[in-house]
Scaffold this motif. Structure first.
Motif, mmCIF file in Angstrom:
data_model
loop_
_atom_site.group_PDB
_atom_site.id
_atom_site.type_symbol
_atom_site.label_atom_id
_atom_site.label_comp_id
_atom_site.label_asym_id
_atom_site.label_seq_id
_atom_site.Cartn_x
_atom_site.Cartn_y
_atom_site.Cartn_z
ATOM 1 N N LEU A 44 17.624 2.392 48.497
ATOM 2 C CA LEU A 44 16.895 1.169 48.868
ATOM 3 C C LEU A 44 17.767 -0.073 48.658
ATOM 4 O O LEU A 44 17.796 -0.973 49.497
ATOM 5 C CB LEU A 44 15.601 1.056 48.050
ATOM 6 C CG LEU A 44 14.549 2.142 48.355
ATOM 7 C CD1 LEU A 44 13.444 2.135 47.318
ATOM 8 C CD2 LEU A 44 13.968 1.961 49.746
ATOM 9 N N CYS A 45 18.500 -0.114 47.551
ATOM 10 C CA CYS A 45 19.406 -1.248 47.288
ATOM 11 C C CYS A 45 20.525 -1.287 48.326
ATOM 12 O O CYS A 45 20.921 -2.366 48.786
ATOM 13 C CB CYS A 45 19.991 -1.164 45.880
ATOM 14 S SG CYS A 45 18.799 -1.544 44.583
ATOM 15 N N ALA A 46 21.014 -0.107 48.708
ATOM 16 C CA ALA A 46 22.069 -0.046 49.729
ATOM 17 C C ALA A 46 21.554 -0.609 51.051
ATOM 18 O O ALA A 46 22.281 -1.303 51.771
ATOM 19 C CB ALA A 46 22.535 1.402 49.907
ATOM 20 N N GLN A 47 20.297 -0.335 51.382
ATOM 21 C CA GLN A 47 19.710 -0.873 52.615
ATOM 22 C C GLN A 47 19.584 -2.394 52.563
ATOM 23 O O GLN A 47 19.785 -3.090 53.559
ATOM 24 C CB GLN A 47 18.320 -0.258 52.859
ATOM 25 C CG GLN A 47 18.357 1.188 53.293
ATOM 26 C CD GLN A 47 19.194 1.411 54.540
ATOM 27 O OE1 GLN A 47 18.983 0.770 55.560
ATOM 28 N NE2 GLN A 47 20.150 2.312 54.461
ATOM 29 N N LEU A 48 19.235 -2.921 51.386
ATOM 30 C CA LEU A 48 19.095 -4.383 51.245
ATOM 31 C C LEU A 48 20.459 -5.071 51.346
ATOM 32 O O LEU A 48 20.560 -6.199 51.830
ATOM 33 C CB LEU A 48 18.422 -4.735 49.918
ATOM 34 C CG LEU A 48 16.953 -4.293 49.776
ATOM 35 C CD1 LEU A 48 16.428 -4.647 48.393
ATOM 36 C CD2 LEU A 48 16.074 -4.918 50.850
ATOM 37 N N LYS A 49 21.511 -4.373 50.902
ATOM 38 C CA LYS A 49 22.858 -4.953 50.975
ATOM 39 C C LYS A 49 23.452 -4.812 52.371
ATOM 40 O O LYS A 49 24.009 -5.747 52.924
ATOM 41 C CB LYS A 49 23.786 -4.251 49.968
ATOM 42 C CG LYS A 49 23.523 -4.608 48.518
ATOM 43 C CD LYS A 49 24.410 -3.767 47.618
ATOM 44 C CE LYS A 49 23.989 -3.896 46.160
ATOM 45 N NZ LYS A 49 24.583 -2.859 45.319
ATOM 46 N N LYS A 50 23.353 -3.596 52.916
ATOM 47 C CA LYS A 50 23.968 -3.312 54.218
ATOM 48 C C LYS A 50 23.048 -2.370 54.993
ATOM 49 O O LYS A 50 23.191 -1.151 54.925
ATOM 50 C CB LYS A 50 25.347 -2.664 54.006
ATOM 51 C CG LYS A 50 26.188 -2.627 55.277
ATOM 52 C CD LYS A 50 27.558 -2.041 54.989
ATOM 53 C CE LYS A 50 28.363 -1.938 56.287
ATOM 54 N NZ LYS A 50 29.654 -1.294 56.063
ATOM 55 N N PRO A 51 22.068 -2.924 55.723
ATOM 56 C CA PRO A 51 21.053 -2.086 56.377
ATOM 57 C C PRO A 51 21.641 -1.125 57.409
ATOM 58 O O PRO A 51 22.557 -1.473 58.148
ATOM 59 C CB PRO A 51 20.135 -3.109 57.072
ATOM 60 C CG PRO A 51 20.475 -4.437 56.477
ATOM 61 C CD PRO A 51 21.872 -4.356 55.985
ATOM 62 N N SER A 52 21.086 0.103 57.455
ATOM 63 C CA SER A 52 21.512 1.093 58.460
ATOM 64 C C SER A 52 21.003 0.706 59.846
ATOM 65 O O SER A 52 21.554 1.127 60.846
ATOM 66 C CB SER A 52 20.972 2.483 58.112
ATOM 67 O OG SER A 52 21.441 2.897 56.865
ATOM 68 N N HIS A 53 19.893 -0.031 59.877
ATOM 69 C CA HIS A 53 19.337 -0.501 61.149
ATOM 70 C C HIS A 53 19.230 -2.020 61.078
ATOM 71 O O HIS A 53 18.708 -2.564 60.096
ATOM 72 C CB HIS A 53 17.959 0.119 61.393
ATOM 73 C CG HIS A 53 17.398 -0.186 62.750
ATOM 74 N ND1 HIS A 53 16.837 -1.407 63.065
ATOM 75 C CD2 HIS A 53 17.310 0.563 63.874
ATOM 76 C CE1 HIS A 53 16.428 -1.390 64.322
ATOM 77 N NE2 HIS A 53 16.701 -0.202 64.845
ATOM 78 N N PRO A 54 19.727 -2.741 62.095
ATOM 79 C CA PRO A 54 19.822 -4.206 61.994
ATOM 80 C C PRO A 54 18.501 -4.935 61.764
ATOM 81 O O PRO A 54 18.447 -5.916 61.031
ATOM 82 C CB PRO A 54 20.449 -4.624 63.339
ATOM 83 C CG PRO A 54 20.244 -3.448 64.248
ATOM 84 C CD PRO A 54 20.236 -2.237 63.381
ATOM 85 N N SER A 55 17.410 -4.443 62.358
ATOM 86 C CA SER A 55 16.142 -5.171 62.193
ATOM 87 C C SER A 55 15.127 -4.438 61.317
ATOM 88 O O SER A 55 14.227 -5.055 60.761
ATOM 89 C CB SER A 55 15.510 -5.457 63.568
ATOM 90 O OG SER A 55 15.239 -4.241 64.229
ATOM 91 N N ARG A 56 15.297 -3.102 61.156
ATOM 92 C CA ARG A 56 14.274 -2.358 60.413
ATOM 93 C C ARG A 56 14.718 -1.883 59.036
ATOM 94 O O ARG A 56 13.889 -1.498 58.207
ATOM 95 C CB ARG A 56 13.794 -1.165 61.251
ATOM 96 C CG ARG A 56 12.795 -1.643 62.290
ATOM 97 C CD ARG A 56 12.487 -0.697 63.415
ATOM 98 N NE ARG A 56 12.455 0.710 63.112
ATOM 99 C CZ ARG A 56 12.617 1.656 64.028
ATOM 100 N NH1 ARG A 56 12.838 1.325 65.280
ATOM 101 N NH2 ARG A 56 12.553 2.934 63.712
ATOM 102 N N GLY A 57 16.023 -1.911 58.777
ATOM 103 C CA GLY A 57 16.526 -1.433 57.484
ATOM 104 C C GLY A 57 15.917 -2.148 56.301
ATOM 105 O O GLY A 57 15.393 -1.526 55.365
#
Length: 452
Positions: free
Chosen positions: A169-182
Motif C-alpha cells: 500500500l505504501c509503495a502504491q502511494l509513492k509510485k502507483p502501478s496505475h496512474p489514476s487508480r493506484g
C-alpha cells in the motif's frame, strides 16, 4: 485490451478450459465438478452453492491461484471471488472455515500483489483486505486461518500478511502501478485496515503517515471528494494511535485539515475532519496551533450552518468547548510565544496592546532572550512581508517597554538586519523597520512619542 482497464464483467465473459487443467492434473476431479456447477450460472444459483458448500469453492479458487499461472485464468478466478464478496461481504468468513485449516489462504493473494498486472493487483488487494478484516479475532496470535500446529503446510502468519500488505500500500502511494487508480485503491484499502492496531504500527514504521498529508486538500469532483474523505478517515483512525499523533505533529497535516474544513460543503468530509481535530486537541502542542490557525472562528462559522449529522454537531460542540478551555489556559504570552516560534506572525491584538507589553516584558528574558533571537532569525530568513513587518514592530515594542531594551537589541546585532529592511519593496515592512530604528536611536525615553 489494456489489462489496466479490464473490468470484472469483461473478464467473466471468458471461457476457461477447466477440463484441460484437470488433464494436466492442475485441478482435481472434485475441483472440476465444483467449477462446472458454479461457472456461468446465475447469481441466485451460485449463492445457493456457496450457502451449501462455500468452503469447498474457496478451496478450489485458492488452489487454482496457487497452482495455475496463466494470466487469463488468474484474472478469471479473482473476478469470481471479487464478484462473490461484492454480492455478500460476509462470505469473506468462508476463507477462515475450520475445514481449510491446512490451506494457506493468504499466500496466493500476497504473491499476486507484487507479480500481477494492475487488474490482478487491484483485485488481490481488495480480496486480501476483505479476508483479513473477516478473520476470527481471538486467533490473531496463531496462523492466518487458524491452522493447527500439526498441519502439513505452514501458513503465513497474520503479522506477515499485514506487514506485506502495508508495504504494498505504501509503495502504491509513492509510485502507483496505475496512474489514476493506484492511490485511490491503496487509500480505500487503508481506510478499512487501519482499524487494526498491527496495521497502524506497521504503517507508522513504514513512514506511511507523511504519504497521506499531500492528499489532504480541498476537492471538487466526486472522485476527489471520495479520495479526500477516505484519506481523512485514515488520519482519523491514526489519531487514536500515539506514535502516529507524534508523527502528525511534525507534518503540515493540521493546517491542511483546517483548509479542507473551511472550504468543504460535503457533510461526511466535514464530520471526519472535525472528529480528527477533536481527537488531536488534547495532544501535544495541537491546541495552541489550532488557536494560532484561527480554528475557533472556523468552528463558529461551521456551527452557523445547517448540518443534519448528529456526530458532526456533537463534535463541533466538543471542539468549541475544548478550544475555549485552551484559550483560557493559554496565557497571552504563551500564545505570543507560540506564534513567534512557529513563525506565523500576524497582526493579532497583543502586538499593539500596551498592557500585554507592560505585563509580559520580563518574560522576554527567558532562555537568554530566546524570543528576540527567533524574531531576528525571522528577519534573516522569512520572505513573508507580514511576518517581517510584525517582527520589526515587536522589536521596537521591546525597545520601548524594557528598561535595557535598546542595549539588549543592539548587543544582539539587530540594527544591521532592520536597516536592510528599510529599503524593502513592501511599505508595511519599511514603515515598521523605520519605527524600530527610530526607537533604537532615540531610546525608551523618547520612543513613546513615536507611534506606528
Amino acid at each position: 485490451m489494456d489489462h489496466a482497464e479490464l473490468t470484472t464483467e469483461q473478464v467473466l465473459k471468458r471461457d476457461i478450459p477447466w477440463e484441460t487443467y484437470m488433464t494436466t492434473k492442475l485441478i482435481s476431479g472434485t475441483g472440476l465438478q465444483l467449477l462446472r456447477r458454479y461457472d456461468n450460472r446465475s447469481e441466485s444459483h451460485r449463492a445457493q452453492l456457496l450457502d451449501d458448500d462455500g468452503p469447498s469453492y474457496v478451496r478450489v479458487f485458492v488452489s487454482i491461484l496457487r497452482d495455475i499461472y496463466k494470466e487469463e485464468t488468474v484474472e478469471y478466478v479473482l473476478a469470481l471471488i471479487d464478484e462473490m464478496l461484492t454480492a455478500n461481504p460476509k462470505r469473506a468468513r468462508l476463507f477462515h472455515d475450520k475445514s481449510l485449516a491446512s490451506e494457506d489462504t493468504y499466500e496466493p493473494f500476497l504473491r499476486l500483489l507484487w507479480k500481477g498486472n494492475w487488474f490482478i493487483q487491484e483485485k488481490s488487494c481488495k480480496i486480501l483486505a476483505s479476508i483479513v478484516s473477516a478473520r476470527p479475532k481471538p486467533q490473531d496470535r496463531f496462523f492466518a486461518n487458524g491452522e493447527a500446529s500439526n498441519s502439513k503446510s505452514k501458513s503465513t502468519t497474520i503479522d506477515d500478511v499485514l506487514k506485506l500488505l502495508v508495504e504494498w500500500l505504501c509503495a502504491q502511494l509513492k509510485k502507483p502501478s496505475h496512474p489514476s487508480r493506484g492511490v485511490p485503491v491503496a487509500i480505500n484499502c487503508l481506510a478499512a485496515l487501519l482499524k487494526e492496531p498491527m496495521v497502524r504500527s506497521s504503517f507508522v514504521q513504514a513512514d506511511g503517515v507523511k504519504l497521506l498529508t499531500p492528499l489532504i486538500s480541498p476537492a471538487s469532483t466526486q472522485q476527489s471528494i471520495q479520495l479526500l474523505y477516505e484519506t481523512c478517515l485514515c488520519v482519523w483512525l491514526l489519531s487514536y494511535y500515539e506514535p502516529a499523533v507524534e508523527y502528525l505533529a511534525t507534518t503540515r497535516t493540521l493546517p491542511r485539515l483546517i483548509d479542507v474544513v473551511k472550504s468543504s460543503t460535503k457533510e461526511k468530509v466535514v464530520r471526519v475532519v472535525v472528529l480528527i481535530l477533536r481527537n488531536l486537541l488534547p495532544k501535544g502542542n495541537f491546541a495552541a496551533q489550532m488557536i494560532d490557525l484561527g480554528l475557533p472562528q472556523v468552528v463558529q462559522s461551521l456551527k452557523a450552518q445547517a448540518w443534519s449529522d448528529e456526530d458532526l454537531l456533537e463534535g463541533l460542540n466538543q471542539l468549541e468547548e475544548g478550544l475555549k478551555d485552551n484559550i483560557k489556559r493559554l496565557s497571552s504570552f504563551d500564545k505570543y510565544k507560540q506564534e513567534v516560534l512557529l513563525g506565523h506572525l500576524d497582526w493579532s491584538p497583543m502586538h499593539k496592546d500596551p498592557l500585554f507589553w507592560r505585563d509580559n516584558i520580563t518574560n522576554f528574558e527567558e532562555n537568554d532572550f530566546q524570543i528576540l533571537r527567533v524574531l531576528l532569525t525571522i528577519l534573516d530568513t522569512s520572505s513573508d512581508p507580514r511576518a517581517l513587518a510584525v517582527a520589526c514592530f515587536d522589536l521596537s515594542q521591546f525597545i520601548q517597554y524594557h528598561p535595557a531594551g535598546r542595549v539588549i537589541v543592539t548587543d544582539l546585532k539587530a540594527k544591521e538586519r532592520v536597516m536592510k529592511l528599510m529599503n524593502h519593496e513592501n511599505t508595511e515592512v519599511t514603515k515598521t523597520a523605520l519605527l524600530c530604528i527610530q526607537r533604537l536611536f532615540l531610546g525608551a525615553k523618547y520612543a513613546s512619542f513615536l507611534q506606528a
